[in-house]
Write a protein that holds these residues in place. Structure first.
Motif, mmCIF file in Angstrom:
data_model
loop_
_atom_site.group_PDB
_atom_site.id
_atom_site.type_symbol
_atom_site.label_atom_id
_atom_site.label_comp_id
_atom_site.label_asym_id
_atom_site.label_seq_id
_atom_site.Cartn_x
_atom_site.Cartn_y
_atom_site.Cartn_z
ATOM 1 N N VAL A 158 11.667 -4.116 2.494
ATOM 2 C CA VAL A 158 11.903 -5.496 2.058
ATOM 3 C C VAL A 158 13.370 -5.679 1.691
ATOM 4 C CG1 VAL A 158 9.553 -5.818 1.192
ATOM 5 C CG2 VAL A 158 11.314 -5.030 -0.375
ATOM 6 N N ARG A 159 13.772 -6.928 1.660
ATOM 7 C CA ARG A 159 15.118 -7.281 1.210
ATOM 8 C C ARG A 159 14.963 -8.115 -0.056
ATOM 9 N NH1 ARG A 159 19.849 -10.611 4.377
ATOM 10 N NH2 ARG A 159 21.133 -10.895 2.529
ATOM 11 N N PHE A 160 15.576 -7.684 -1.131
ATOM 12 C CA PHE A 160 15.486 -8.394 -2.402
ATOM 13 C C PHE A 160 16.594 -9.423 -2.526
ATOM 14 C CE2 PHE A 160 13.782 -4.118 -3.702
ATOM 15 C CZ PHE A 160 12.470 -4.522 -3.808
ATOM 16 N N THR A 161 16.273 -10.557 -3.094
ATOM 17 C CA THR A 161 17.252 -11.566 -3.457
ATOM 18 C C THR A 161 17.216 -11.682 -4.968
ATOM 19 O OG1 THR A 161 16.830 -12.764 -1.411
ATOM 20 C CG2 THR A 161 17.945 -13.965 -3.166
ATOM 21 N N ASN B 4 0.819 -1.228 0.000
ATOM 22 C CA ASN B 4 0.000 0.000 0.000
ATOM 23 C C ASN B 4 0.846 1.269 0.000
ATOM 24 O OD1 ASN B 4 -2.540 -1.344 0.013
ATOM 25 N ND2 ASN B 4 -2.252 -1.770 2.186
ATOM 26 N N LEU B 5 1.899 1.264 -0.811
ATOM 27 C CA LEU B 5 2.777 2.423 -0.936
ATOM 28 C C LEU B 5 2.589 3.058 -2.304
ATOM 29 C CD1 LEU B 5 5.998 0.761 0.529
ATOM 30 C CD2 LEU B 5 4.580 2.487 1.666
ATOM 31 N N THR B 6 2.673 4.363 -2.361
ATOM 32 C CA THR B 6 2.607 5.059 -3.641
ATOM 33 C C THR B 6 3.999 5.149 -4.243
ATOM 34 O OG1 THR B 6 2.990 7.256 -2.706
ATOM 35 C CG2 THR B 6 0.676 6.479 -2.818
ATOM 36 N N GLN B 7 4.051 5.380 -5.540
ATOM 37 C CA GLN B 7 5.352 5.587 -6.182
ATOM 38 C C GLN B 7 6.048 6.792 -5.561
ATOM 39 O OE1 GLN B 7 4.749 5.994 -10.409
ATOM 40 N NE2 GLN B 7 4.978 3.796 -10.756
ATOM 41 N N ALA B 8 5.290 7.843 -5.318
ATOM 42 C CA ALA B 8 5.882 9.060 -4.759
ATOM 43 C C ALA B 8 6.512 8.792 -3.396
ATOM 44 C CB ALA B 8 4.827 10.159 -4.658
ATOM 45 N N GLU B 9 5.818 8.001 -2.561
ATOM 46 C CA GLU B 9 6.337 7.702 -1.227
ATOM 47 C C GLU B 9 7.615 6.868 -1.294
ATOM 48 O OE1 GLU B 9 4.614 6.037 3.016
ATOM 49 O OE2 GLU B 9 3.454 5.700 1.199
ATOM 50 N N VAL B 10 7.604 5.827 -2.123
ATOM 51 C CA VAL B 10 8.795 4.978 -2.253
ATOM 52 C C VAL B 10 9.949 5.780 -2.850
ATOM 53 C CG1 VAL B 10 9.768 2.950 -3.415
ATOM 54 C CG2 VAL B 10 7.479 2.833 -2.394
ATOM 55 N N ALA B 11 9.665 6.559 -3.868
ATOM 56 C CA ALA B 11 10.711 7.360 -4.502
ATOM 57 C C ALA B 11 11.340 8.333 -3.507
ATOM 58 C CB ALA B 11 10.131 8.110 -5.699
ATOM 59 N N ARG B 12 10.502 9.009 -2.734
ATOM 60 C CA ARG B 12 11.010 9.970 -1.745
ATOM 61 C C ARG B 12 11.909 9.255 -0.728
ATOM 62 N NH1 ARG B 12 9.614 10.716 3.098
ATOM 63 N NH2 ARG B 12 7.592 9.697 2.931
ATOM 64 N N ARG B 13 11.446 8.122 -0.213
ATOM 65 C CA ARG B 13 12.228 7.370 0.767
ATOM 66 C C ARG B 13 13.542 6.849 0.175
ATOM 67 N NH1 ARG B 13 7.817 3.283 3.485
ATOM 68 N NH2 ARG B 13 6.496 4.840 4.494
ATOM 69 N N GLU C 222 22.751 -0.693 -6.163
ATOM 70 C CA GLU C 222 22.640 0.277 -5.071
ATOM 71 C C GLU C 222 21.240 0.881 -5.039
ATOM 72 O OE1 GLU C 222 22.820 4.328 -3.349
ATOM 73 O OE2 GLU C 222 23.303 4.120 -5.463
ATOM 74 N N MET C 223 20.673 1.202 -6.220
ATOM 75 C CA MET C 223 19.333 1.765 -6.272
ATOM 76 C C MET C 223 18.292 0.725 -5.843
ATOM 77 S SD MET C 223 17.218 3.665 -9.326
ATOM 78 C CE MET C 223 18.469 4.898 -9.564
ATOM 79 N N LEU C 224 18.471 -0.529 -6.261
ATOM 80 C CA LEU C 224 17.560 -1.586 -5.820
ATOM 81 C C LEU C 224 17.595 -1.724 -4.302
ATOM 82 C CD1 LEU C 224 17.877 -4.557 -8.334
ATOM 83 C CD2 LEU C 224 15.824 -3.275 -7.748
ATOM 84 N N ASP C 225 18.776 -1.602 -3.721
ATOM 85 C CA ASP C 225 18.897 -1.655 -2.271
ATOM 86 C C ASP C 225 18.104 -0.522 -1.631
ATOM 87 O OD1 ASP C 225 20.052 -2.629 0.257
ATOM 88 O OD2 ASP C 225 21.238 -0.784 0.188
ATOM 89 N N ARG C 226 18.235 0.684 -2.166
ATOM 90 C CA ARG C 226 17.504 1.833 -1.621
ATOM 91 C C ARG C 226 16.002 1.663 -1.788
ATOM 92 N NH1 ARG C 226 20.909 5.809 -4.773
ATOM 93 N NH2 ARG C 226 18.893 6.718 -5.270
ATOM 94 N N ILE C 227 15.560 1.145 -2.940
ATOM 95 C CA ILE C 227 14.136 0.910 -3.170
ATOM 96 C C ILE C 227 13.609 -0.149 -2.201
ATOM 97 C CG2 ILE C 227 12.433 0.026 -4.821
ATOM 98 C CD1 ILE C 227 14.175 1.339 -7.048
ATOM 99 N N GLY C 228 14.375 -1.216 -2.020
ATOM 100 C CA GLY C 228 13.976 -2.253 -1.068
ATOM 101 C C GLY C 228 13.848 -1.713 0.343
ATOM 102 N N ARG C 229 14.817 -0.940 0.760
ATOM 103 C CA ARG C 229 14.765 -0.337 2.102
ATOM 104 C C ARG C 229 13.565 0.594 2.221
ATOM 105 N NH1 ARG C 229 19.628 -0.955 5.018
ATOM 106 N NH2 ARG C 229 21.271 -1.885 3.739
#
Length: 107
Positions: free
Chosen positions: A88-91, A47-56, A77-84
Motif C-alpha cells: 500500500v501507499r500511505f498518505t 491477511n498479513l501477520t505482524q511477522a510477515e510484514v516486519a520481515r518484509r 522511512e519506516m512507514l514507507d517500508r511498512i507500506g511497501r
C-alpha cells in the motif's frame, strides 16, 4: 496476538494513562494510537501477520507490535517500508486541518 476486546481495553488504558485533559501528551497519545490502529487495520484486511510484514519491512515483529499499539512512532522511512511490505501507499497529512493543503511531492 491480543484479541479484539483485549486490544480495546489496552487502548482505553493508554488513553487514561495519558490523562483526560486536552494537552500535548494526550493529543500525541491519541495520534500515535490512531496511527497504530490504522496500520493494524490495513495489515489485518490484507491477511498479513505482524511477522510477515516486519520481515518484509526489515524491522522486528516486536517493533511493529509496539507501533500498532501506539507505543512507538515510526519514521517516515519506516512507514514507507511498512507500506511497501503491505503493498500500500500511505498518505499522511500534518499541520493545521484548516490551512491550505500543499503536496510537497508533486512535481
Amino acid at each position: 496476538m491480543a484479541g479484539h476486546s483485549t486490544w480495546k481495553t489496552l487502548k482505553a488504558k493508554r488513553l487514561l494513562e495519558a490523562g483526560a485533559e486536552e494537552h500535548s501528551e494526550y493529543t500525541r497519545a491519541v495520534r500515535d494510537m490512531d496511527l497504530g490502529d490504522r496500520l493494524r487495520e490495513v495489515r489485518v484486511a490484507r491477511n498479513l501477520t505482524q511477522a510477515e510484514v516486519a520481515r518484509r519491512a526489515g524491522i522486528s515483529q516486536p517493533a511493529l507490535s509496539r507501533i500498532e499499539l501506539g507505543g512507538g512512532v515510526p519514521t517516515l522511512e519506516m512507514l514507507d517500508r511498512i507500506g511497501r511490505a503491505m503493498g500500500v501507499r500511505f498518505t499522511i497529512s500534518v499541520g493545521d486541518d484548516q490551512a491550505e493543503q500543499i503536496d510537497l511531492l508533486a512535481g
